[in-house]
Design an enzyme around this catalytic site. Structure first.
Site, PDB file in Angstrom:
ATOM      1  N   THR A  13       0.799  -1.233   0.000  1.00 15.26           N
ATOM      2  CA  THR A  13       0.000   0.000   0.000  1.00 15.26           C
ATOM      3  C   THR A  13       0.825   1.272   0.000  1.00 15.26           C
ATOM      4  OG1 THR A  13      -0.062  -0.192   2.396  1.00 15.26           O
ATOM      5  CG2 THR A  13      -1.968  -1.053   1.179  1.00 15.26           C
ATOM      6  N   SER A 141      16.905  -6.185   6.332  1.00 11.94           N
ATOM      7  CA  SER A 141      17.331  -4.818   6.675  1.00 11.94           C
ATOM      8  C   SER A 141      18.828  -4.806   6.948  1.00 11.94           C
ATOM      9  CB  SER A 141      16.610  -4.341   7.928  1.00 11.94           C
ATOM     10  OG  SER A 141      17.182  -3.125   8.379  1.00 11.94           O
ATOM     11  N   TYR A 154      13.236  -6.061  16.351  1.00 10.34           N
ATOM     12  CA  TYR A 154      13.241  -5.935  14.883  1.00 10.34           C
ATOM     13  C   TYR A 154      14.467  -6.629  14.274  1.00 10.34           C
ATOM     14  CZ  TYR A 154      13.146  -3.406  10.355  1.00 10.34           C
ATOM     15  OH  TYR A 154      13.119  -3.064   9.026  1.00 10.34           O
ATOM     16  N   LYS A 158      14.822  -9.565  11.435  1.00  4.89           N
ATOM     17  CA  LYS A 158      15.427  -9.329  10.117  1.00  4.89           C
ATOM     18  C   LYS A 158      16.660 -10.209   9.894  1.00  4.89           C
ATOM     19  CE  LYS A 158      12.379  -6.535   8.582  1.00  4.89           C
ATOM     20  NZ  LYS A 158      11.563  -6.853   7.422  1.00  4.89           N
ATOM     21  N   ILE A 187      15.726   3.966   4.093  1.00  7.06           N
ATOM     22  CA  ILE A 187      14.948   4.355   2.911  1.00  7.06           C
ATOM     23  C   ILE A 187      13.829   5.308   3.358  1.00  7.06           C
ATOM     24  CG2 ILE A 187      13.588   3.466   0.961  1.00  7.06           C
ATOM     25  CD1 ILE A 187      16.498   2.368   1.021  1.00  7.06           C
TER      26      ILE A 187
HETATM   27  P1  NAP Z   1       5.872   1.077   5.675  1.00  5.75           P
HETATM   28  O1  NAP Z   1       5.931   2.287   4.827  1.00  5.75           O
HETATM   29  O2  NAP Z   1       5.646   1.213   7.149  1.00  5.75           O
HETATM   30  O3  NAP Z   1       4.760   0.079   5.057  1.00  5.75           O
HETATM   31  C1  NAP Z   1       4.490  -1.132   5.705  1.00  5.75           C
HETATM   32  C2  NAP Z   1       3.576  -1.982   4.863  1.00  5.75           C
HETATM   33  O4  NAP Z   1       3.337  -3.212   5.568  1.00  5.75           O
HETATM   34  C3  NAP Z   1       2.203  -1.351   4.619  1.00  5.75           C
HETATM   35  O5  NAP Z   1       1.741  -1.713   3.335  1.00  5.75           O
HETATM   36  C4  NAP Z   1       1.341  -2.007   5.701  1.00  5.75           C
HETATM   37  O6  NAP Z   1      -0.043  -2.054   5.336  1.00  5.75           O
HETATM   38  C5  NAP Z   1       1.927  -3.413   5.747  1.00  5.75           C
HETATM   39  N1  NAP Z   1       1.678  -4.091   7.010  1.00  5.75           N
HETATM   40  C6  NAP Z   1       1.956  -3.670   8.263  1.00  5.75           C
HETATM   41  N2  NAP Z   1       1.532  -4.583   9.177  1.00  5.75           N
HETATM   42  C7  NAP Z   1       0.978  -5.600   8.470  1.00  5.75           C
HETATM   43  C8  NAP Z   1       0.317  -6.816   8.817  1.00  5.75           C
HETATM   44  N3  NAP Z   1       0.132  -7.186  10.093  1.00  5.75           N
HETATM   45  N4  NAP Z   1      -0.149  -7.607   7.831  1.00  5.75           N
HETATM   46  C9  NAP Z   1       0.011  -7.269   6.524  1.00  5.75           C
HETATM   47  N5  NAP Z   1       0.603  -6.121   6.120  1.00  5.75           N
HETATM   48  C10 NAP Z   1       1.071  -5.305   7.097  1.00  5.75           C
HETATM   49  O7  NAP Z   1       7.205   0.202   5.548  1.00  5.75           O
HETATM   50  P2  NAP Z   1       8.440   0.308   4.515  1.00  5.75           P
HETATM   51  O8  NAP Z   1       9.396   1.290   5.050  1.00  5.75           O
HETATM   52  O9  NAP Z   1       7.942   0.420   3.144  1.00  5.75           O
HETATM   53  O10 NAP Z   1       9.085  -1.138   4.752  1.00  5.75           O
HETATM   54  C11 NAP Z   1       8.777  -2.266   3.968  1.00  5.75           C
HETATM   55  C12 NAP Z   1       9.692  -3.409   4.401  1.00  5.75           C
HETATM   56  O11 NAP Z   1      11.043  -3.003   4.255  1.00  5.75           O
HETATM   57  C13 NAP Z   1       9.519  -3.807   5.860  1.00  5.75           C
HETATM   58  O12 NAP Z   1       9.638  -5.212   5.992  1.00  5.75           O
HETATM   59  C14 NAP Z   1      10.672  -3.134   6.552  1.00  5.75           C
HETATM   60  O13 NAP Z   1      11.069  -3.790   7.721  1.00  5.75           O
HETATM   61  C15 NAP Z   1      11.737  -3.201   5.475  1.00  5.75           C
HETATM   62  N6  NAP Z   1      12.778  -2.184   5.598  1.00  5.75           N
HETATM   63  C16 NAP Z   1      12.474  -0.852   5.527  1.00  5.75           C
HETATM   64  C17 NAP Z   1      13.515   0.085   5.659  1.00  5.75           C
HETATM   65  C18 NAP Z   1      13.282   1.573   5.571  1.00  5.75           C
HETATM   66  O14 NAP Z   1      14.250   2.328   5.783  1.00  5.75           O
HETATM   67  N7  NAP Z   1      12.087   2.048   5.272  1.00  5.75           N
HETATM   68  C19 NAP Z   1      14.811  -0.349   5.871  1.00  5.75           C
HETATM   69  C20 NAP Z   1      15.072  -1.708   5.944  1.00  5.75           C
HETATM   70  C21 NAP Z   1      14.052  -2.627   5.804  1.00  5.75           C
HETATM   71  P3  NAP Z   1      -1.071  -0.832   5.741  1.00  5.75           P
HETATM   72  O15 NAP Z   1      -0.752   0.329   4.830  1.00  5.75           O
HETATM   73  O16 NAP Z   1      -2.416  -1.403   5.504  1.00  5.75           O
HETATM   74  O17 NAP Z   1      -0.801  -0.515   7.174  1.00  5.75           O
END
Ligand code: NAP
Length: 247
Positions: A13, A141, A154, A158, A187
């Site tokens: 999303t 991550s 977390y 990961k 990110i």
């Molecule tokens: P985000 O913007 O917080 O988006 C999280 C997504 O996960 C949303 O689509 C959310 O849906 C969904 N979600 C949350 N809880 C859920 C559940 N119980 N069941 C199904 N879906 C669920 O996160 P992001 O930054 O894009 O991160 C995406 C992935 O990359 C994650 O695994 C995160 O750990 C990893 N990551 C991110 C970063 C970073 O810097 N951003 C760095 C390293 C790794 P809703 O919109 O409906 O809530």
């Protein structure tokens, strides 16, 4: 009937998941994305419509086996084929210093980020095994490699994810299925928007490329691992972090 390949992206999303969905669509996949609420599923549907994406948005809570089963049944009802590519992207943070972390913060993060890997991968790998072809890509991550104060929960999930991918990769390699991780650095998404400006500046100062990454940076790595060009890569972790951590 379309013979396009199908990619399923959990948590599509917003942020990294949405960027992956859009890039997989550009690569001519039918894109199936998930959100946790009616509101986020509707906003994903709008994204698909606005960008002419061939695909569907589904409701999914990766913490619930029933919800995962429903997703599988709904996809099977809507399409004659099961996903060729599964991207385990959905995840949460719930930070606190270990000494202050409560049981709920610990257990909810483990449930969402790691037990879900078991549930979602298990149900979707079975048809891949039958087809003798498939791709599973998990979003880990950089902190899995570096550790991070305030994120014992977390980081546990990961780094567990990397071990999970290596082990599953060994089990399904003879079935033409690859299992890999993409490990993002910092990110720009809602997840990192929780950080204040001075924290972001401090992080950027430590990144050799001097800035946080863009969700597209991760999407391009996922698209590569999903492609035929990556058919001999399995059990690997592709680090995408602007040089913050080098293997
Ligand atoms: P985000 O913007 O917080 O988006 C999280 C997504 O996960 C949303 O689509 C959310 O849906 C969904 N979600 C949350 N809880 C859920 C559940 N119980 N069941 C199904 N879906 C669920 O996160 P992001 O930054 O894009 O991160 C995406 C992935 O990359 C994650 O695994 C995160 O750990 C990893 N990551 C991110 C970063 C970073 O810097 N951003 C760095 C390293 C790794 P809703 O919109 O409906 O809530």
């Amino acid at each position: 009937m379309s013979n396009k390949k199908i990619a399923l992206i959990t948590g599509a999303t917003r942020g990294i998941g949405l960027a992956i969905a859009k890039d997989m669509a550009k690569n001519d996949y039918v894109v199936l994305g998930t959100g946790t609420s009616e509101k986020s599923v509707n906003s994903l549907k709008e994204e698909f419509e606005n960008h002419n994406i061939d695909g569907k948005a589904y409701m999914l809570d990766i913490k619930s086996q029933e919800s995962v089963n429903n997703l599988f049944d709904n996809i099977s009802a809507d399409y004659s084929n099961t996903p060729d590519v599964l991207v385990n992207n959905a995840g949460i943070t719930n930070d606190n210093l270990f000494i202050r972390m409560d049981d709920n913060q610990w257990l909810d993060t483990i449930e969402t980020n790691i037990n879900s890997l078991y549930r979602v991968s298990k149900i979707f790998v079975k048809p891949m095994i039958k087809k003798r072809k498939g791709r599973i890509i998990c979003i880990s991550s950089v902190v899995a490699s570096t550790g991070n104060a305030g994120q014992t929960n977390y980081v546990t999930t990961k780094s567990g994810m990397i071990g999970f991918c290596k082990s599953l990769a060994k089990e399904v390699a003879t079935r033409g299925i690859t299992v890999n991780c993409v490990s993002p650095g910092f990110i720009e998404t809602d997840m990192t928007n929780k950080l204040n400006d001075s924290q972001k500046e401090q992080i950027s100062n430590n990144i050799p490329m001097t800035s946080m990454g863009n969700p597209d940076d991760i999407a391009f790595a996922v698209s590569f691992l999903a492609s035929d060009k990556a058919s001999y890569i399995t059990g690997e972790t592709l680090n995408v972090n602007g040089g913050l951590f080098m293997q």
